[in-house]
Design an enzyme around this catalytic site. Sequence first.
Site, PDB file in Angstrom:
ATOM      1  N   GLU A  83       1.012  -8.503   4.643  1.00 44.98           N
ATOM      2  CA  GLU A  83       1.993  -7.856   5.508  1.00 44.98           C
ATOM      3  C   GLU A  83       1.270  -7.034   6.567  1.00 44.98           C
ATOM      4  O   GLU A  83       0.317  -6.322   6.280  1.00 44.98           O
ATOM      5  CB  GLU A  83       2.912  -6.957   4.684  1.00 44.98           C
ATOM      6  CG  GLU A  83       4.034  -6.358   5.494  1.00 44.98           C
ATOM      7  CD  GLU A  83       5.057  -5.621   4.656  1.00 44.98           C
ATOM      8  OE1 GLU A  83       5.944  -4.995   5.273  1.00 44.98           O
ATOM      9  OE2 GLU A  83       4.978  -5.650   3.419  1.00 44.98           O
ATOM     10  N   ASP A 136       0.973  -7.086  -0.497  1.00 40.43           N
ATOM     11  CA  ASP A 136       1.750  -5.988   0.070  1.00 40.43           C
ATOM     12  C   ASP A 136       0.884  -4.753  -0.100  1.00 40.43           C
ATOM     13  O   ASP A 136       0.839  -4.157  -1.179  1.00 40.43           O
ATOM     14  CB  ASP A 136       3.084  -5.832  -0.657  1.00 40.43           C
ATOM     15  CG  ASP A 136       3.890  -4.659  -0.118  1.00 40.43           C
ATOM     16  OD1 ASP A 136       3.962  -4.492   1.111  1.00 40.43           O
ATOM     17  OD2 ASP A 136       4.436  -3.887  -0.936  1.00 40.43           O
ATOM     18  N   ASP A 179       6.904  -3.624  -5.088  1.00 42.56           N
ATOM     19  CA  ASP A 179       5.701  -3.993  -4.336  1.00 42.56           C
ATOM     20  C   ASP A 179       5.211  -5.388  -4.725  1.00 42.56           C
ATOM     21  O   ASP A 179       4.725  -6.142  -3.877  1.00 42.56           O
ATOM     22  CB  ASP A 179       4.602  -2.956  -4.552  1.00 42.56           C
ATOM     23  CG  ASP A 179       5.027  -1.584  -4.073  1.00 42.56           C
ATOM     24  OD1 ASP A 179       5.066  -1.373  -2.848  1.00 42.56           O
ATOM     25  OD2 ASP A 179       5.343  -0.730  -4.921  1.00 42.56           O
TER      26      ASP A 179
END
Length: 175
Positions: free
Chosen positions: A74, A16, A146
Amino acid sequence: MAAAPPAATPRIIGIDPGSTITGYAVIDGGASPRARMIDCIRLPRTDFPTRLGLIFDRLSEVIREYGPDQMAIENVFVARNGASALKLGQARGAAICAGASAGLPVAEYTPTQIKQAIVGRGHADKKQIQHMIAMLLGATGPLQADAADAAAVALCHAHHAHTGSRMRAARAGSA
């Protein structure tokens, strides 16, 4: 006709990306995924190129230590602030470079795909992701948002890979 031998369980690093905090998680995929490491890189308040170098260096260390076979990250979403979107894209690039330099194939997933795979709907909030990751991977204690998002990216990839291998096996069996 004999069944095909089971595929080796992939080890996946999920990322992430962020310019101040980059989450990462290493999981063993397959039918029963298992977490190896769920954590994040907290970047110091320093110049931006130094932070990008730290993302690359730290993720390179994690890749060497845990030996993942694949990387999932991502995809950048559209941000309201152009400068923030550029920084996020550069942090993402540093992470992808760490995986690519280690020879890892890199898969990309949108936030909606990740949420759909983990929670079952594409508009889940951070708390729902954290809760599902804790349940699915048996994480104890509170997960940093996160880090949980990175685990969700890895788990999304594991689900996609597992489903794809089952579909290939089914097609091979019917041939």
